[in-house]
Design an enzyme around this catalytic site. Structure first.
Site, PDB file in Angstrom:
ATOM      1  N   HIS A 156     -50.249 -47.194-115.400  1.00  0.00           N
ATOM      2  CA  HIS A 156     -49.369 -47.993-116.250  1.00  0.00           C
ATOM      3  C   HIS A 156     -49.863 -47.949-117.693  1.00  0.00           C
ATOM      4  O   HIS A 156     -51.058 -47.814-117.943  1.00  0.00           O
ATOM      5  CB  HIS A 156     -49.290 -49.452-115.767  1.00  0.00           C
ATOM      6  N   ASN A 161     -55.861 -48.160-119.206  1.00  0.00           N
ATOM      7  CA  ASN A 161     -57.183 -48.286-118.612  1.00  0.00           C
ATOM      8  C   ASN A 161     -57.279 -47.315-117.439  1.00  0.00           C
ATOM      9  O   ASN A 161     -56.407 -47.307-116.564  1.00  0.00           O
ATOM     10  CB  ASN A 161     -57.413 -49.716-118.121  1.00  0.00           C
TER      11      ASN A 161
HETATM   12  P1  5GP Z   1     -55.178 -52.952-115.739  1.00  0.00           P
HETATM   13  O1  5GP Z   1     -56.369 -53.852-115.892  1.00  0.00           O
HETATM   14  O2  5GP Z   1     -55.118 -52.327-114.368  1.00  0.00           O
HETATM   15  O3  5GP Z   1     -55.048 -51.955-116.845  1.00  0.00           O
HETATM   16  O4  5GP Z   1     -53.919 -53.877-115.904  1.00  0.00           O
HETATM   17  C1  5GP Z   1     -53.285 -54.506-114.848  1.00  0.00           C
HETATM   18  C2  5GP Z   1     -52.338 -55.506-115.451  1.00  0.00           C
HETATM   19  O5  5GP Z   1     -51.383 -55.845-114.468  1.00  0.00           O
HETATM   20  C3  5GP Z   1     -53.029 -56.812-115.884  1.00  0.00           C
HETATM   21  O6  5GP Z   1     -52.766 -57.040-117.266  1.00  0.00           O
HETATM   22  C4  5GP Z   1     -52.401 -57.867-114.984  1.00  0.00           C
HETATM   23  O7  5GP Z   1     -52.182 -59.087-115.647  1.00  0.00           O
HETATM   24  C5  5GP Z   1     -51.094 -57.209-114.547  1.00  0.00           C
HETATM   25  N1  5GP Z   1     -50.630 -57.591-113.227  1.00  0.00           N
HETATM   26  C6  5GP Z   1     -51.375 -57.656-112.087  1.00  0.00           C
HETATM   27  N2  5GP Z   1     -50.607 -58.007-111.028  1.00  0.00           N
HETATM   28  C7  5GP Z   1     -49.346 -58.165-111.526  1.00  0.00           C
HETATM   29  C8  5GP Z   1     -48.103 -58.545-110.931  1.00  0.00           C
HETATM   30  O8  5GP Z   1     -47.997 -58.805-109.730  1.00  0.00           O
HETATM   31  N3  5GP Z   1     -47.023 -58.604-111.741  1.00  0.00           N
HETATM   32  C9  5GP Z   1     -47.101 -58.322-113.082  1.00  0.00           C
HETATM   33  N4  5GP Z   1     -45.964 -58.431-113.785  1.00  0.00           N
HETATM   34  N5  5GP Z   1     -48.245 -57.963-113.673  1.00  0.00           N
HETATM   35  C10 5GP Z   1     -49.365 -57.886-112.909  1.00  0.00           C
END
Ligand code: 5GP
Ligand code: ZN
Length: 107
Positions: free
Chosen positions: A96, A83
């Protein structure tokens, strides 16, 4: 970056178990899994998003990290998601790659 949660995780500040760690990246379970297996592949160096990534070699290493993780776990069928930007659903502004496998609910 000091206030970045993924920088802290990658630095080992929370003792997060890593599925994979190399010189350049770590992989760990998503805290809020949207599939049976939901792993994030994260460069150790901070880039806010794919838009900021200026290193082709690292991009290759990240995709190779995806391959290493899936091979290690014996996963042959999976989805990868990056994303980029708030409007696209990016919540954590440290680059990521999501790896999703089994009962994928979408990210
Ligand atoms: P994005 O929406 O930015 O592509 O994805 C962020 C991802 O990071 C989400 O799926 C969310 O659940 C995960 N996430 C957010 N904070 C943390 C955290 O502190 N630890 C872990 N392991 N995952 C996280
Ligand atoms: Zn960061």
């Amino acid at each position: 970056m000091t206030d970045c949660i993924f920088c802290k995780i990658a630095n080992g500040e929370f003792n997060t178990p890593f599925v994979l760690e190399t010189e350049d990246l770590v992989a760990f379970n998503d805290i809020n899994p949207k599939a049976d297996t939901h792993i994030l592949v994260v460069p150790k160096k901070h880039y806010a998003s794919l838009n900021e990534l200026d290193n082709e070699e690292l991009l290759g290493k990240l995709l190779n990290g995806v391959r290493q993780v899936t091979q290690k776990l014996g996963i042959k069928s999976y989805k990868t998601v990056i994303n980029t930007g708030k409007d696209a659903g990016q919540e954590v502004f440290h680059l990521h790659i999501h790896i999703l496998s089994g009962n994928i609910k979408g990210v």
